[in-house]
Motif scaffolding. Structure first.
Motif, PDB file in Angstrom:
ATOM      1  N   ARG A  57       0.862  -1.188   0.000  1.00 28.31           N
ATOM      2  CA  ARG A  57       0.000   0.000   0.000  1.00 28.31           C
ATOM      3  C   ARG A  57       0.893   1.231   0.000  1.00 28.31           C
ATOM      4  NH1 ARG A  57      -4.871  -0.193   4.153  1.00 28.31           N
ATOM      5  NH2 ARG A  57      -5.647   1.332   2.675  1.00 28.31           N
ATOM      6  N   THR A  58       0.716   2.060  -1.013  1.00 24.15           N
ATOM      7  CA  THR A  58       1.553   3.243  -1.190  1.00 24.15           C
ATOM      8  C   THR A  58       0.716   4.337  -1.827  1.00 24.15           C
ATOM      9  OG1 THR A  58       3.459   1.799  -1.598  1.00 24.15           O
ATOM     10  CG2 THR A  58       3.708   4.100  -2.211  1.00 24.15           C
ATOM     11  N   ARG A  59       0.675   5.502  -1.165  1.00 23.24           N
ATOM     12  CA  ARG A  59      -0.070   6.656  -1.698  1.00 23.24           C
ATOM     13  C   ARG A  59       0.824   7.877  -1.661  1.00 23.24           C
ATOM     14  NH1 ARG A  59      -5.746   6.092   0.297  1.00 23.24           N
ATOM     15  NH2 ARG A  59      -6.058   8.313  -0.075  1.00 23.24           N
ATOM     16  N   LEU A  60       0.841   8.606  -2.746  1.00 24.16           N
ATOM     17  CA  LEU A  60       1.600   9.840  -2.881  1.00 24.16           C
ATOM     18  C   LEU A  60       0.638  11.012  -2.794  1.00 24.16           C
ATOM     19  CD1 LEU A  60       4.177  11.479  -3.842  1.00 24.16           C
ATOM     20  CD2 LEU A  60       3.250  11.175  -6.143  1.00 24.16           C
ATOM     21  N   LEU A  61       0.902  11.923  -1.873  1.00 23.93           N
ATOM     22  CA  LEU A  61       0.118  13.153  -1.778  1.00 23.93           C
ATOM     23  C   LEU A  61       0.994  14.311  -2.243  1.00 23.93           C
ATOM     24  CD1 LEU A  61      -1.615  12.853   1.735  1.00 23.93           C
ATOM     25  CD2 LEU A  61      -2.453  12.082  -0.490  1.00 23.93           C
ATOM     26  N   MET A  62       0.452  15.108  -3.154  1.00 22.99           N
ATOM     27  CA  MET A  62       1.101  16.343  -3.584  1.00 22.99           C
ATOM     28  C   MET A  62       0.290  17.478  -2.979  1.00 22.99           C
ATOM     29  SD  MET A  62       1.911  15.391  -7.549  1.00 22.99           S
ATOM     30  CE  MET A  62       2.726  16.942  -7.843  1.00 22.99           C
ATOM     31  N   PHE A  63       0.989  18.385  -2.279  1.00 22.88           N
ATOM     32  CA  PHE A  63       0.274  19.419  -1.545  1.00 22.88           C
ATOM     33  C   PHE A  63       1.115  20.687  -1.459  1.00 22.88           C
ATOM     34  CE2 PHE A  63       2.945  17.212   1.420  1.00 22.88           C
ATOM     35  CZ  PHE A  63       3.396  18.174   2.299  1.00 22.88           C
ATOM     36  N   GLY A  64       0.455  21.756  -1.114  1.00 24.39           N
ATOM     37  CA  GLY A  64       1.180  22.994  -0.914  1.00 24.39           C
ATOM     38  C   GLY A  64       0.246  24.138  -0.612  1.00 24.39           C
ATOM     39  N   ASN A  65       0.879  25.252  -0.295  1.00 26.56           N
ATOM     40  CA  ASN A  65       0.162  26.482  -0.052  1.00 26.56           C
ATOM     41  C   ASN A  65       0.784  27.534  -0.966  1.00 26.56           C
ATOM     42  OD1 ASN A  65      -0.636  29.027   0.909  1.00 26.56           O
ATOM     43  ND2 ASN A  65      -0.947  28.234   2.972  1.00 26.56           N
ATOM     44  N   PRO A  66       0.042  28.023  -1.955  1.00 26.97           N
ATOM     45  CA  PRO A  66       0.615  29.004  -2.873  1.00 26.97           C
ATOM     46  C   PRO A  66       1.217  30.223  -2.182  1.00 26.97           C
ATOM     47  CG  PRO A  66      -1.437  28.167  -3.751  1.00 26.97           C
ATOM     48  CD  PRO A  66      -1.315  27.630  -2.346  1.00 26.97           C
ATOM     49  N   LYS A  67       0.719  30.575  -1.001  1.00 22.33           N
ATOM     50  CA  LYS A  67       1.301  31.706  -0.284  1.00 22.33           C
ATOM     51  C   LYS A  67       2.732  31.412   0.160  1.00 22.33           C
ATOM     52  CE  LYS A  67      -3.005  33.658   1.378  1.00 22.33           C
ATOM     53  NZ  LYS A  67      -3.826  34.012   2.541  1.00 22.33           N
ATOM     54  N   ALA A  68       3.048  30.146   0.387  1.00 18.84           N
ATOM     55  CA  ALA A  68       4.406  29.762   0.785  1.00 18.84           C
ATOM     56  C   ALA A  68       5.274  29.432  -0.430  1.00 18.84           C
ATOM     57  CB  ALA A  68       4.354  28.555   1.723  1.00 18.84           C
ATOM     58  N   GLY A  69       4.705  28.762  -1.411  1.00 20.22           N
ATOM     59  CA  GLY A  69       5.494  28.299  -2.553  1.00 20.22           C
ATOM     60  C   GLY A  69       5.745  29.337  -3.626  1.00 20.22           C
ATOM     61  N   THR A  70       4.799  30.221  -3.842  1.00 21.25           N
ATOM     62  CA  THR A  70       4.943  31.210  -4.910  1.00 21.25           C
ATOM     63  C   THR A  70       6.164  32.105  -4.736  1.00 21.25           C
ATOM     64  OG1 THR A  70       2.570  31.133  -5.343  1.00 21.25           O
ATOM     65  CG2 THR A  70       3.778  33.052  -6.182  1.00 21.25           C
TER      66      THR A  70
END
Length: 134
Positions: A57-70
């Motif tokens: 069992r393997t799940r990849l989550l891609m996440f972020g906050n544009p206020k931090a990443g931009t």
């Protein structure tokens, strides 16, 4: 615990106190409360099965906050290769949920010359993930 392979020092692994599905739910809830968006939830085991292969069992989550990443991407467009952030939840041989997260704050500064002040919001992620799996 069985050893599952080598990884770079920027990859942090947290053993969850919860089962696999609860771990995923808790991670998503903690991220959402922190203002992050889960952009993708990829079931890598399912993809392997569709190809006729087996995978734990393997799940990849891609996440972020544009206020931090931009601001990071504005400072250096190449840094966009590191964003959005990613984590993997996988089940070990004993059935425990493990969470792998590559702490990009360890690489964005030295490899992309991102100013330390721009990394401050991203430095919170490790603590959020640890809280989610306790």
């Amino acid at each position: 615990m069985t050893e599952h392979g080598q990884h770079p020092p920027s990859v942090l692994t947290f053993r969850s106190a919860h089962d696999f599905d609860t771990t995923i739910s808790r991670l998503k809830a903690v991220l959402q409360r922190a203002g992050a968006v889960v952009f993708a939830d990829v079931d890598q085991r399912e993809a392997a099965m569709l190809a006729g292969l087996t995978l734990r069992r393997t799940r990849l989550l891609m996440f972020g906050n544009p206020k931090a990443g931009t601001p990071v991407m504005a400072a250096n467009p190449h840094a966009a290769l590191e964003l959005p952030l990613r984590l993997v939840v996988w089940e070990d041989d004993e059935g425990h949920a493990q969470v792998d997260y590559r702490d990009v704050t360890q690489t964005l500064g030295p490899l992309y010359a991102i100013a330390p002040d721009l990394l401050v919001p991203l430095q919170r992620v490790t603590g959020l993930l640890q809280a989610a799996v306790q």
